[in-house]
Design a protein around this motif. Structure first.
Motif, PDB file in Angstrom:
ATOM      1  N   CYS A  49       0.634  -1.362   0.356  1.00  0.00           N
ATOM      2  CA  CYS A  49      -0.388   0.011  -0.034  1.00  0.00           C
ATOM      3  C   CYS A  49       0.529   1.634   0.172  1.00  0.00           C
ATOM      4  CB  CYS A  49      -0.672  -0.047   1.246  1.00  0.00           C
ATOM      5  SG  CYS A  49      -0.317  -0.109   2.843  1.00  0.00           S
ATOM      6  N   ALA A  50       1.950   1.188   0.113  1.00  0.00           N
ATOM      7  CA  ALA A  50       2.819   2.692  -0.397  1.00  0.00           C
ATOM      8  C   ALA A  50       2.909   3.305  -1.643  1.00  0.00           C
ATOM      9  CB  ALA A  50       4.389   1.949  -0.334  1.00  0.00           C
ATOM     10  N   ASP A  51       2.837   4.701  -1.027  1.00  0.00           N
ATOM     11  CA  ASP A  51       2.209   5.497  -2.819  1.00  0.00           C
ATOM     12  C   ASP A  51       3.875   5.903  -2.675  1.00  0.00           C
ATOM     13  OD1 ASP A  51       3.334   7.105  -0.695  1.00  0.00           O
ATOM     14  OD2 ASP A  51       1.371   7.978  -0.356  1.00  0.00           O
ATOM     15  N   ALA A  52       4.722   5.346  -2.450  1.00  0.00           N
ATOM     16  CA  ALA A  52       6.175   6.319  -3.136  1.00  0.00           C
ATOM     17  C   ALA A  52       7.304   5.092  -2.679  1.00  0.00           C
ATOM     18  CB  ALA A  52       6.779   7.223  -2.991  1.00  0.00           C
ATOM     19  N   GLU A  53       8.222   5.259  -3.926  1.00  0.00           N
ATOM     20  CA  GLU A  53       9.060   4.313  -4.136  1.00  0.00           C
ATOM     21  C   GLU A  53      10.493   5.087  -3.671  1.00  0.00           C
ATOM     22  OE1 GLU A  53       7.420   0.806  -6.549  1.00  0.00           O
ATOM     23  OE2 GLU A  53       8.410   1.791  -7.485  1.00  0.00           O
ATOM     24  N   ILE A  54      11.571   4.289  -3.266  1.00  0.00           N
ATOM     25  CA  ILE A  54      13.046   4.757  -3.097  1.00  0.00           C
ATOM     26  C   ILE A  54      13.942   4.016  -3.203  1.00  0.00           C
ATOM     27  CG2 ILE A  54      15.256   5.981  -1.602  1.00  0.00           C
ATOM     28  CD1 ILE A  54      12.599   6.935   0.781  1.00  0.00           C
ATOM     29  N   VAL A  55      14.821   3.908  -4.729  1.00  0.00           N
ATOM     30  CA  VAL A  55      15.235   3.699  -5.250  1.00  0.00           C
ATOM     31  C   VAL A  55      16.964   3.727  -4.813  1.00  0.00           C
ATOM     32  CG1 VAL A  55      15.754   2.712  -7.659  1.00  0.00           C
ATOM     33  CG2 VAL A  55      13.789   3.468  -7.419  1.00  0.00           C
ATOM     34  N   PRO A  99       5.926   7.629  -7.572  1.00  0.00           N
ATOM     35  CA  PRO A  99       6.776   8.457  -7.697  1.00  0.00           C
ATOM     36  C   PRO A  99       7.771   7.615  -7.293  1.00  0.00           C
ATOM     37  CG  PRO A  99       5.416   9.297  -5.685  1.00  0.00           C
ATOM     38  CD  PRO A  99       5.272   8.816  -6.985  1.00  0.00           C
ATOM     39  N   GLN A 100       9.337   8.315  -7.520  1.00  0.00           N
ATOM     40  CA  GLN A 100      10.161   7.720  -7.774  1.00  0.00           C
ATOM     41  C   GLN A 100      11.763   8.461  -7.322  1.00  0.00           C
ATOM     42  OE1 GLN A 100      11.601   4.216 -10.490  1.00  0.00           O
ATOM     43  NE2 GLN A 100      10.338   2.934  -9.099  1.00  0.00           N
ATOM     44  N   LEU A 101      12.001   8.248  -6.192  1.00  0.00           N
ATOM     45  CA  LEU A 101      13.420   8.748  -5.275  1.00  0.00           C
ATOM     46  C   LEU A 101      14.679   8.131  -5.617  1.00  0.00           C
ATOM     47  CD1 LEU A 101      11.834  10.635  -2.261  1.00  0.00           C
ATOM     48  CD2 LEU A 101      11.093  11.178  -4.439  1.00  0.00           C
ATOM     49  N   LYS A 102      15.668   8.403  -6.216  1.00  0.00           N
ATOM     50  CA  LYS A 102      16.978   7.851  -6.736  1.00  0.00           C
ATOM     51  C   LYS A 102      17.995   8.039  -5.364  1.00  0.00           C
ATOM     52  CE  LYS A 102      16.602   7.289 -11.899  1.00  0.00           C
ATOM     53  NZ  LYS A 102      17.172   7.263 -13.024  1.00  0.00           N
ATOM     54  N   LEU A 103      17.730   7.718  -4.515  1.00  0.00           N
ATOM     55  CA  LEU A 103      19.018   7.734  -3.467  1.00  0.00           C
ATOM     56  C   LEU A 103      20.289   8.477  -3.550  1.00  0.00           C
ATOM     57  CD1 LEU A 103      18.570   7.678   0.125  1.00  0.00           C
ATOM     58  CD2 LEU A 103      20.114   5.001  -0.392  1.00  0.00           C
ATOM     59  N   GLY A 104      20.639   8.111  -4.472  1.00  0.00           N
ATOM     60  CA  GLY A 104      21.753   8.801  -4.666  1.00  0.00           C
ATOM     61  C   GLY A 104      21.423   9.872  -5.022  1.00  0.00           C
TER      62      GLY A 104
END
Length: 584
Positions: A49-55, A99-104
């Motif tokens: 049920c997450a609505d965003a992702e950290i890559v 939405p995806q957030l690139k951790l780098g």
């Protein structure tokens, strides 16, 4: 009777606690229950049920490229950093798109953060609690895990995350832990702490690290490769505060050594040969094998070792052999090349660590003991440990028989056992050469068995197999010759078991049931010979079927390895491959 006694002996129920205390207990229970409930949101097996992702970045440990699902509302409510970031994101065209957030790119040092550290810091934002660092345990059973590399890496990665997400209380906590590490950790394991202290502007911690490293016996090349230029300059200032002290070194010698290292950086071994011819500096003087094992590609080290002019067990100023440097890097191809050239797995550093211990203390327990996912190859760390363990077993096996051979001069029983072992190995290898001659020849060449003399036994019936008898050979010389043959045959059989397991099983069964001498086919009555030849034909067919299975398995493994290697090395930046290779 006083009031206290009456109160003690009364059977009436105890008085209720004050309203304030009951309220505090209820709040504690409620907060604990809330924390446990929110903790489930980071469990990948929970509802999606997450609505965003950290890559995670490719450099974030062994979990590079992994995705961690997060909940924007919770993070935005708990963190001003995430509130500002999520509020500035553009609206997505697709309603169901996350939405995806690139951790780098999200935080400084984000490319170094692994999944365990990220989940721990996010878990703090969700629940207000830090989970136990299960990832901070190395593979060495003797280690106390107080300052081994996995423990340091976990706190370092957590510091990158806490600093990037602007969680000041966690940064202070992690900084104190890192400061404790600096006092008790190995000097080479402090380099990751230096990098995080520099990136996150932890000035006091950075100065503490610089003082510790500057007073250690770490090799200058290791520091220069693993540290940014400005930090390395500060370390040199602490080492040599007076520039006149550095004039003690031979500048011409240092220039020649540096030229050799630059040639290795350019993968130009032929240029190394030219530089060696033009100067009195040798490969050992330049610690060239150490340098290649630590920073160069495997093929460069393999070419360098073909010169046979370097001592592969030479120790540098830090007390490390080239094999120790390769283990710090955890590169299987380099470890194999060094072992094949005679590098000893039993050599230890100044503090008593051998190659296997170095590898184990750099490797997380969960990376090797966890269940291997289908279609996923073993990590390089696992392969390095397996190679070293097999080599140690082989060394101990050889030492055991060397002791037996030394004692065999005075003990006839040990003589018989030793020779029987040799005869059994000779016959086993002879059968293998009959059934698959090309493969057996290759394995014998790898094991260097083709350069040793065949043992024909000591009986008069077998003495005709010997081409000639050296009448000047002493018992000691004979023992040495026989030990070399035993070692080579043992390694041949071990390699055969590794690459042809099904064939080895068939031979094991046959040699346990039948005579192990090839001349058994020609002995006995004609009827007996006929039965034996029929049995031999059955064995040939069994070996043929087993050989087909082994070849099929080998082809499958080779194709899998080839495809994964091409993906792994495609697009790799050469400078990034070398710079800072040992700092992680």
């Amino acid at each position: 009777m006083d009031s206290s006694t009456i109160s003690f002996s009364s059977s009436s129920p105890p008085s209720p606690p004050p309203p304030q205390a009951a309220r505090a207990d209820l709040d504690a229970v409620s907060l604990d229950r809330l924390s446990r409930s929110l903790d489930r949101l980071l469990d990948p097996t929970f509802l999606n049920c997450a609505d965003a992702e950290i890559v995670l970045s490719a450099g974030g440990g062994d979990t590079g490229g992994a995705i961690v699902g997060v909940h924007r509302c919770i993070l935005a409510a708990r963190s001003s950093f995430f509130y500002n970031h999520f509020s500035s994101l553009p609206a997505h065209a697709n309603a169901g798109e996350k939405p995806q957030l690139k951790l780098g790119e999200l935080v400084p040092g984000g490319s170094h953060i692994g999944r365990d550290a990220l989940v721990a810091v996010l878990g703090y934002l969700y629940t207000g609690r830090l989970p136990p660092p299960e990832a901070a345990i190395c593979l060495d059973d003797v280690c106390t895990h107080q300052a081994c590399r996995p423990a340091i890496d976990f706190v370092v990665e957590s510091t990158y995350a806490a600093s990037g997400f602007q969680i000041s209380e966690l940064v202070s906590l992690f900084q104190r832990r890192l400061s404790d590490f600096v006092m008790i950790a190995l000097a080479e394991d402090i380099l990751p702490i230096i990098l995080v202290a520099s990136t996150c502007v932890l000035t006091d911690l950075l100065n503490q690290c610089i003082r510790r490293v500057a007073t250690s016996n770490l090799d200058n090349h290791y520091l220069e490769k693993g540290l940014p230029d400005d930090i390395y300059a500060k370390v040199k200032e602490v080492c040599w505060p007076d520039e006149s002290l550095s004039s003690i070194l031979d500048p011409e010698h240092e220039k020649r050594v540096r030229n050799i290292h630059k040639a290795l950086d350019s993968d130009d071994v032929d240029l190394v040969d030219m530089l060696l011819k033009e100067s009195p500096v040798t490969l050992d003087d330049a610690f060239a094998v150490h340098y290649a094992a630590a920073y160069c590609e495997p093929k460069v080290l393999a070419e360098l070792l073909k010169r046979d002019s370097a001592n592969v067990n030479l120790k540098n100023c830090s007390g490390y052999t080239p094999l120790h440097m390769a283990c710090m890097r955890r590169e299987p191809d380099i470890i194999v090349s060094l072992i094949e050239k005679g590098a000893s797995v039993l050599e230890t550093t100044l503090d008593g660590r051998d190659a296997l211990t170095i590898c184990k203390r750099l490797t997380r327990e969960k990376d090797c003991n966890g269940k291997l996912e289908k279609g996923k190859e073993r990590s390089k760390a696992y392969l390095c440990i397996d190679i070293l363990q097999q080599e140690i077993k082989r060394k101990l096996f050889i030492l055991e028989y060397q002791i037996s051979a030394e004692e065999s001069i005075a003990t006839p029983l040990l003589v018989d056992n030793f020779h029987m072992r040799l005869i059994n190995l000779e016959n086993r290898v002879a059968f293998a050469r009959i059934f698959f001659p090309a493969e057996a020849k290759l394995v014998m060449r790898i094991a260097q068995a083709d350069s040793t003399e065949e043992f024909a036994g000591l009986t008069s019936a077998n003495s005709s197999k010997r081409k000639e008898v050296d009448l000047n050979e002493t018992p000691t010389m004979q023992n040495k010759r026989l030990r070399e043959r035993l070692d080579a045959l043992t390694k041949t059989v071990e390699l055969g078991r590794r690459y042809f397991p099904h064939c080895s099983e068939v031979l094991d069964k046959f040699l346990n049931e039948e005579s192990t001498d090839l001349v058994f086919l020609e002995s006995g009555t004609p009827e007996d010979q006929q039965v034996k030849r029929m049995r031999f034909s059955e064995l040939r067919e069994d070996v043929r079927k087993a050989f087909t299975k082994d070849k099929a398995a080998s082809t499958a493994i080779s194709s899998s390895t080839s495809s994964s290697s091409s993906l792994r090395y495609d697009g790799k930046v050469r400078q990034g491959y070398r710079k800072g290779k040992l700092s992680r």
